[in-house]
Design a protein around this motif. Structure first.
Motif, short mmCIF file in Angstrom:
data_model
loop_
_atom_site.label_atom_id
_atom_site.label_comp_id
_atom_site.label_asym_id
_atom_site.label_seq_id
_atom_site.Cartn_x
_atom_site.Cartn_y
_atom_site.Cartn_z
N PRO A 75 0.78 -1.23 0.00
CA PRO A 75 0.00 0.00 0.00
C PRO A 75 0.82 1.28 0.00
O PRO A 75 0.30 2.35 -0.32
CB PRO A 75 -0.83 -0.11 1.28
CG PRO A 75 0.00 -0.96 2.18
CD PRO A 75 0.71 -1.94 1.28
N GLY A 107 -0.67 0.76 -4.02
CA GLY A 107 -1.84 1.13 -3.26
C GLY A 107 -2.78 -0.07 -3.22
O GLY A 107 -2.52 -1.10 -3.85
N LEU A 108 -3.87 0.04 -2.47
CA LEU A 108 -4.81 -1.07 -2.33
C LEU A 108 -6.04 -0.86 -3.20
O LEU A 108 -6.72 0.16 -3.06
CB LEU A 108 -5.23 -1.23 -0.87
CG LEU A 108 -4.13 -1.64 0.10
CD1 LEU A 108 -4.68 -1.73 1.51
CD2 LEU A 108 -3.50 -2.96 -0.32
N ASP A 152 -6.32 3.30 6.00
CA ASP A 152 -7.30 3.37 4.93
C ASP A 152 -8.25 4.54 5.13
O ASP A 152 -8.54 5.29 4.20
CB ASP A 152 -8.11 2.07 4.85
CG ASP A 152 -7.24 0.85 4.60
OD1 ASP A 152 -6.20 1.01 3.93
OD2 ASP A 152 -7.58 -0.23 5.07
N GLU A 165 -2.73 6.20 -2.69
CA GLU A 165 -4.18 6.01 -2.74
C GLU A 165 -4.84 7.15 -3.54
O GLU A 165 -5.48 8.03 -2.99
CB GLU A 165 -4.75 5.93 -1.32
CG GLU A 165 -4.10 4.86 -0.46
CD GLU A 165 -4.41 3.43 -0.92
OE1 GLU A 165 -5.09 3.25 -1.95
OE2 GLU A 165 -3.95 2.50 -0.25
#
Length: 387
Positions: free
Chosen positions: A127, A149-150, A269, A342
């Motif tokens: 991530p 990133g996720l 997150d 992200e």
């Protein structure tokens, strides 16, 4: 082509679901998508999704016939990956607490099947820069680690954010004027590895005080870690609702106005949203020194102060605007460190690993594919981050 998906405890969730949704709209009907499930989760999948129960001969056959395997956790069951199969491991978050082989005093044999699965991985997603080499060392993984990133977090930057928020809040019965406080505590090793002691998860928030001081304008959403989600001893009430079984935690991030957590990776997150984040660390020394341990000094890095009691937590919620303003710079540094990838394009970058020769872009895609993917291929990269 057959693609097999797995999310911890057989759920239809997390980064594998984000990748499935992207692939299902792009690949033709001759592509077979199969999800591994459990008896408890099978009913939560859409009726159009093919499912196979975990740890059955059918699950083994699915994995051994797969062209692509996508998972967010170790598939801890015996199976043989055939030559040519590509296994993409997304993992499931930025670790603050130590994981896998970095956990001291883990039960003997705990990682035997997991280590066999690690040996099958072809690609591992990271991530952020901080996490890449920690994952490699913790898993003893020798393959490439890709900083993408996720994919699950692309939702938080998507154009449908407002509609998802409205839909989820309506489904949970949260009025527009109410402040939704999402509480996401992680699990404690002694509740899982020593279940014979008979302890259940204990809610560390004084619900009576929460209600008296915050009133009906606030609602508490309880999101327990899947390792202890069946151990909740506190009953739901008009101000507290158990959302542990909600299939997509990202939707809960959008529905919430404030997050409260302790040592969970959900903090990294949720920070993508930029909404207020509070850390309720009532057992900080015990967790750090006895239960699990951390990869870095949380006090030094935390976006807001560490809160040690239910009273301190509720004080902070009452005065959330002041807390947010006072720690704006710390929160910004936290986001720069852990959320720098992200940008809504993680799904596209991950798909590029599965289809390196090119993949047709989906019309209306909100993510960017322009960002190059850094691949940490050796432990010589470990000094790129200073946390």
């Amino acid at each position: 082509m057959r693609i097999v998906y797995y999310t911890f405890r057989g759920q239809f969730a997390d980064s594998p679901r984000a990748l499935y949704r992207a692939l299902a709209t792009r690949l033709g009907p001759d592509i077979r998508h199969t999800w591994l499930c459990t008896a408890e989760t099978e009913h939560t999948f859409p009726t159009t999704v093919e499912t196979v129960p975990m740890r059955t001969p059918e699950a083994v056959a699915a994995l051994e016939s797969a062209d692509v395997v996508i998972a967010n956790d170790c598939i801890s069951m015996p199976w043989r990956k055939r030559p040519g199969t590509v296994y993409l491991q997304t993992w499931h978050g930025t670790p603050l607490k130590r994981i896998h082989h970095d956990v001291a005093d883990a039960p003997e044999g705990w990682l035997t099947q997991a280590d066999l699965d690690v040996a099958r991985w072809d690609h591992l997603l990271s991530p952020n820069i901080v996490t890449s080499e920690r994952l490699r060392r913790a898993f003893g993984y020798r393959g490439p680690v890709h900083e993408t990133g996720l994919p699950r977090n692309d939702l938080l930057n998507g154009t449908e954010r407002a509609s998802v928020r409205a839909r989820v809040r309506a489904a949970l019965g949260i009025a527009d004027h109410q402040t939704a406080v999402l509480y996401t505590p992680t699990w404690r090793d002694d509740l899982v590895f020593h279940r014979s002691e008979g302890r259940d998860f204990e809610l560390a928030i004084d619900l009576e005080d929460f209600h008296e001081r915050l009133g009906s304008d606030h609602v508490l959403l309880l999101r327990l870690h899947h390792m202890v989600s069946d151990r909740l001893s506190a009953a739901e009430s008009t101000i507290a609702r158990d959302v542990s079984r909600h299939p997509d935690v990202g939707e809960l991030y959008l529905a919430a106005d404030i997050m409260v957590t302790d040592y969970s990776s959900t903090m990294f997150d949720f920070a993508v949203t930029g909404k207020p984040l509070l850390l309720y660390t009532y057992d900080y020394e015990r967790f750090r020194d006895q239960l699990r341990g951390f990869y870095f000094d949380l006090e030094a890095v935390a976006p807001t102060p560490l809160l040690g009691s239910s009273k301190e937590l509720i004080d902070a919620i009452v005065d959330i605007e002041t807390i947010t303003a006072q720690h704006e710079e710390r929160y910004a540094r936290f986001r720069e460190t852990f959320c720098h990838l992200e940008d809504g394009g993680a799904t596209e970058r991950a798909l590029g690993l599965l289809f390196p020769s090119g993949f047709p872009a989906r019309s209306g895609n909100s993510g960017s594919t322009d960002r190059p993917v850094h691949t940490a291929t050796s432990e010589g990269d470990e000094n790129r981050a200073d946390l």
